[in-house]
Design a protein around this motif. Structure first.
Motif, PDB file in Angstrom:
ATOM      1  N   ILE A  50       0.748  -1.281  -0.068  1.00 58.42           N
ATOM      2  CA  ILE A  50      -0.073  -0.123  -0.094  1.00 58.42           C
ATOM      3  C   ILE A  50       0.809   1.289  -0.190  1.00 58.42           C
ATOM      4  O   ILE A  50       0.695   2.447  -0.817  1.00 58.42           O
ATOM      5  CB  ILE A  50      -1.009  -0.093   1.246  1.00 58.42           C
ATOM      6  CG1 ILE A  50      -2.057  -1.086   1.254  1.00 58.42           C
ATOM      7  CG2 ILE A  50      -1.754   1.584   1.433  1.00 58.42           C
ATOM      8  CD1 ILE A  50      -2.823  -1.236   2.029  1.00 58.42           C
ATOM      9  N   LYS A  51       1.891   1.253   0.769  1.00 58.03           N
ATOM     10  CA  LYS A  51       2.700   2.572   0.992  1.00 58.03           C
ATOM     11  C   LYS A  51       3.804   2.881  -0.061  1.00 58.03           C
ATOM     12  O   LYS A  51       4.113   4.052  -0.256  1.00 58.03           O
ATOM     13  CB  LYS A  51       3.214   2.700   2.603  1.00 58.03           C
ATOM     14  CG  LYS A  51       2.352   2.476   3.509  1.00 58.03           C
ATOM     15  CD  LYS A  51       2.736   2.427   4.784  1.00 58.03           C
ATOM     16  CE  LYS A  51       1.912   2.796   6.031  1.00 58.03           C
ATOM     17  NZ  LYS A  51       2.573   2.647   7.424  1.00 58.03           N
ATOM     18  N   SER A  52       3.976   1.604  -0.868  1.00 61.56           N
ATOM     19  CA  SER A  52       5.174   2.133  -1.538  1.00 61.56           C
ATOM     20  C   SER A  52       4.526   2.520  -2.862  1.00 61.56           C
ATOM     21  O   SER A  52       5.393   3.378  -3.799  1.00 61.56           O
ATOM     22  CB  SER A  52       5.738   0.516  -2.121  1.00 61.56           C
ATOM     23  OG  SER A  52       4.843  -0.389  -2.752  1.00 61.56           O
ATOM     24  N   GLY A  53       3.312   2.685  -3.130  1.00 63.17           N
ATOM     25  CA  GLY A  53       2.640   3.068  -4.256  1.00 63.17           C
ATOM     26  C   GLY A  53       2.972   2.395  -5.577  1.00 63.17           C
ATOM     27  O   GLY A  53       2.721   2.630  -6.754  1.00 63.17           O
ATOM     28  N   ALA A  54       3.457   1.318  -5.572  1.00 63.28           N
ATOM     29  CA  ALA A  54       3.910   0.241  -6.514  1.00 63.28           C
ATOM     30  C   ALA A  54       2.512  -0.544  -6.940  1.00 63.28           C
ATOM     31  O   ALA A  54       1.421  -0.865  -6.300  1.00 63.28           O
ATOM     32  CB  ALA A  54       4.844  -0.559  -6.353  1.00 63.28           C
ATOM     33  N   SER A  55       2.662  -0.974  -8.193  1.00 66.92           N
ATOM     34  CA  SER A  55       1.592  -1.913  -8.471  1.00 66.92           C
ATOM     35  C   SER A  55       1.730  -3.199  -8.162  1.00 66.92           C
ATOM     36  O   SER A  55       3.074  -3.711  -7.669  1.00 66.92           O
ATOM     37  CB  SER A  55       1.769  -1.899 -10.205  1.00 66.92           C
ATOM     38  OG  SER A  55       2.666  -2.593 -10.771  1.00 66.92           O
ATOM     39  N   PRO A 100      -6.781   5.035  -3.637  1.00 69.14           N
ATOM     40  CA  PRO A 100      -5.430   4.941  -3.896  1.00 69.14           C
ATOM     41  C   PRO A 100      -4.715   3.614  -4.253  1.00 69.14           C
ATOM     42  O   PRO A 100      -3.831   3.636  -4.628  1.00 69.14           O
ATOM     43  CB  PRO A 100      -4.885   5.734  -2.628  1.00 69.14           C
ATOM     44  CG  PRO A 100      -5.990   6.541  -1.989  1.00 69.14           C
ATOM     45  CD  PRO A 100      -7.389   5.704  -2.278  1.00 69.14           C
ATOM     46  N   ILE A 101      -5.652   2.381  -3.765  1.00 70.48           N
ATOM     47  CA  ILE A 101      -5.182   1.195  -3.835  1.00 70.48           C
ATOM     48  C   ILE A 101      -5.901   0.188  -4.800  1.00 70.48           C
ATOM     49  O   ILE A 101      -5.671  -0.867  -4.920  1.00 70.48           O
ATOM     50  CB  ILE A 101      -5.044   0.401  -2.601  1.00 70.48           C
ATOM     51  CG1 ILE A 101      -6.555   0.236  -1.840  1.00 70.48           C
ATOM     52  CG2 ILE A 101      -3.813   1.054  -1.633  1.00 70.48           C
ATOM     53  CD1 ILE A 101      -6.419  -0.806  -0.793  1.00 70.48           C
ATOM     54  N   SER A 102      -6.401   0.975  -5.700  1.00 71.54           N
ATOM     55  CA  SER A 102      -7.096   0.331  -7.017  1.00 71.54           C
ATOM     56  C   SER A 102      -5.879  -0.483  -7.974  1.00 71.54           C
ATOM     57  O   SER A 102      -6.157  -1.196  -8.753  1.00 71.54           O
ATOM     58  CB  SER A 102      -7.741   1.364  -7.913  1.00 71.54           C
ATOM     59  OG  SER A 102      -6.969   2.433  -8.412  1.00 71.54           O
ATOM     60  N   ARG A 103      -4.483   0.061  -7.503  1.00 70.95           N
ATOM     61  CA  ARG A 103      -3.258  -0.536  -8.156  1.00 70.95           C
ATOM     62  C   ARG A 103      -3.023  -1.998  -7.869  1.00 70.95           C
ATOM     63  O   ARG A 103      -2.189  -2.358  -8.247  1.00 70.95           O
ATOM     64  CB  ARG A 103      -2.170   0.412  -8.323  1.00 70.95           C
ATOM     65  CG  ARG A 103      -1.840   0.764  -6.867  1.00 70.95           C
ATOM     66  CD  ARG A 103      -1.042   1.762  -6.644  1.00 70.95           C
ATOM     67  NE  ARG A 103      -1.002   2.354  -5.340  1.00 70.95           N
ATOM     68  CZ  ARG A 103      -0.366   1.713  -4.315  1.00 70.95           C
ATOM     69  NH1 ARG A 103       0.204   0.626  -4.440  1.00 70.95           N
ATOM     70  NH2 ARG A 103      -0.510   2.127  -3.034  1.00 70.95           N
ATOM     71  N   THR A 122       0.562 -13.111 -15.763  1.00 70.47           N
ATOM     72  CA  THR A 122       0.563 -12.884 -17.269  1.00 70.47           C
ATOM     73  C   THR A 122      -0.600 -12.119 -17.685  1.00 70.47           C
ATOM     74  O   THR A 122      -0.601 -11.254 -18.455  1.00 70.47           O
ATOM     75  CB  THR A 122       0.485 -14.501 -17.936  1.00 70.47           C
ATOM     76  OG1 THR A 122       1.530 -15.245 -17.577  1.00 70.47           O
ATOM     77  CG2 THR A 122       0.425 -14.093 -19.398  1.00 70.47           C
ATOM     78  N   ALA A 123      -1.713 -12.259 -17.037  1.00 66.00           N
ATOM     79  CA  ALA A 123      -2.951 -11.535 -17.122  1.00 66.00           C
ATOM     80  C   ALA A 123      -2.809 -10.237 -17.125  1.00 66.00           C
ATOM     81  O   ALA A 123      -3.405  -9.160 -17.593  1.00 66.00           O
ATOM     82  CB  ALA A 123      -4.175 -12.257 -16.693  1.00 66.00           C
ATOM     83  N   HIS A 124      -2.091 -10.101 -15.912  1.00 64.86           N
ATOM     84  CA  HIS A 124      -1.824  -8.461 -15.321  1.00 64.86           C
ATOM     85  C   HIS A 124      -1.021  -7.724 -16.431  1.00 64.86           C
ATOM     86  O   HIS A 124      -1.188  -6.666 -16.673  1.00 64.86           O
ATOM     87  CB  HIS A 124      -1.128  -8.650 -13.907  1.00 64.86           C
ATOM     88  CG  HIS A 124      -1.165  -7.185 -13.393  1.00 64.86           C
ATOM     89  ND1 HIS A 124      -0.446  -6.112 -13.791  1.00 64.86           N
ATOM     90  CD2 HIS A 124      -1.715  -6.840 -12.252  1.00 64.86           C
ATOM     91  CE1 HIS A 124      -0.350  -5.246 -13.011  1.00 64.86           C
ATOM     92  NE2 HIS A 124      -1.381  -5.432 -12.015  1.00 64.86           N
ATOM     93  N   GLY A 125      -0.114  -8.795 -17.071  1.00 63.03           N
ATOM     94  CA  GLY A 125       0.765  -8.046 -17.970  1.00 63.03           C
ATOM     95  C   GLY A 125       0.004  -7.646 -19.370  1.00 63.03           C
ATOM     96  O   GLY A 125       0.525  -6.848 -20.139  1.00 63.03           O
ATOM     97  N   TYR A 126      -1.101  -8.212 -19.653  1.00 67.38           N
ATOM     98  CA  TYR A 126      -1.879  -7.861 -20.819  1.00 67.38           C
ATOM     99  C   TYR A 126      -2.319  -6.434 -20.580  1.00 67.38           C
ATOM    100  O   TYR A 126      -2.782  -5.739 -21.596  1.00 67.38           O
ATOM    101  CB  TYR A 126      -2.968  -8.689 -20.976  1.00 67.38           C
ATOM    102  CG  TYR A 126      -2.516 -10.188 -21.515  1.00 67.38           C
ATOM    103  CD1 TYR A 126      -1.493 -10.355 -22.042  1.00 67.38           C
ATOM    104  CD2 TYR A 126      -3.475 -11.193 -21.207  1.00 67.38           C
ATOM    105  CE1 TYR A 126      -1.190 -11.525 -22.536  1.00 67.38           C
ATOM    106  CE2 TYR A 126      -3.047 -12.655 -21.495  1.00 67.38           C
ATOM    107  CZ  TYR A 126      -1.933 -12.592 -22.290  1.00 67.38           C
ATOM    108  OH  TYR A 126      -1.506 -14.012 -22.718  1.00 67.38           O
TER     109      TYR A 126
END
Length: 262
Positions: A50-55, A100-103, A122-126
């Motif tokens: 959550i706090k990193s802001g990363a996907s 903010p955490i929809s990612r 893999t699906a996420h990569g699409y």
């Protein structure tokens, strides 16, 4: 060189204490977070996501969607988990707070197979890019897909995680338990505390435990392995983070409070 341009890049810093101790979450890297039950390893992973802001794609086999929803809201708002639960029971959905955490993508299969994990990533990569973080919570819940001993299963899962990290350029974080001797949750775990001797595969191993400080209960973290920095297999290289699991809060200690020991 072109294919590895982003290799080794650190994720955004969440805890300066860990960064200063050279325990940095990177891509592509396999990280193992291992502790006794109830110490806060899941809270540590969720705070990072959550706090990193990363996907992130989070395989939450150990906890259901209701639990993770309450925990996430507590981290985002600073409210106690009980308060969040009561508000939800009254019909408040915290939709604005959760934006903010929809990612973060979630998979709640109670026993995910390696094939399912690979297909989800893999699906996420699409969508245009693979996630920065993949959390697998936890090692005991994953179905290795083949018959064999528990030790072999754990080794195969971690080797899969290592390959997934390098192939998709992600930081793959696997959560695990310790051997019974260290299930008291208060002893700084050494490398030998890992179940089934799985310490050879991850590049970074963090072992949280509870500790009492002059400022109240805290999360101590021993760093028994760190290929890119400082570590001690005996579990004597440790850092400390401020912890309040009632609010799912794991933070650096206030400025001026020195809580790191070698």
């Amino acid at each position: 060189m072109r294919s590895n341009r982003s290799s080794g890049q650190p994720l955004p810093t969440v805890w300066r204490t860990l960064t200063d101790a050279t325990a940095v979450f990177r891509r592509p890297q396999l990280v193992l977070i291992a502790s006794a039950p109830g110490v806060g390893k899941s809270a540590l992973a969720l705070n990072l996501a959550i706090k990193s802001g990363a996907s992130c794609i989070y395989f939450s086999a150990d906890s259901g969607p209701g639990t993770q929803l309450v925990r996430s809201v507590s981290i985002l708002t600073g409210r106690a988990t009980g308060e969040v639960q009561r508000a939800m029971e009254r019909g408040y959905a915290f939709e604005k707070e959760l934006e903010p955490i929809s990612r973060i993508w979630w998979e709640f299969d109670a026993g995910p197979s390696l094939d399912l994990i690979d297909k989800c990533v893999t699906a996420h990569g699409y969508l245009g890019a693979y996630p920065d973080i993949c959390v697998i919570d936890n090692l005991m819940n994953v179905d290795p897909g083949e018959e064999g001993s528990e030790a072999k299963a754990h080794k195969d899962i971690l080797l899969f995680g290592l390959e997934l990290a390098r192939k998709r350029n992600m930081c793959v974080i696997v959560l695990a338990h310790l051997v019974g001797e260290y299930e008291d949750g208060v002893t700084p775990p050494p490398l030998s505390a890992l179940m089934n001797k799985i310490g050879k595969i991850p590049e970074l191993i963090l072992c949280p435990y509870r500790e009492e400080t002059p400022y109240g209960e805290a999360m101590g973290i021993s760093i028994p392995k760190n290929r890119d920095g400082i570590a001690n297999a005996a579990g004597t290289y440790t850092v400390s983070l401020k912890m309040d699991l009632n609010r799912m809060a794991i933070e650096d200690h206030p400025s001026g409070v020195q809580m790191q020991a070698v």
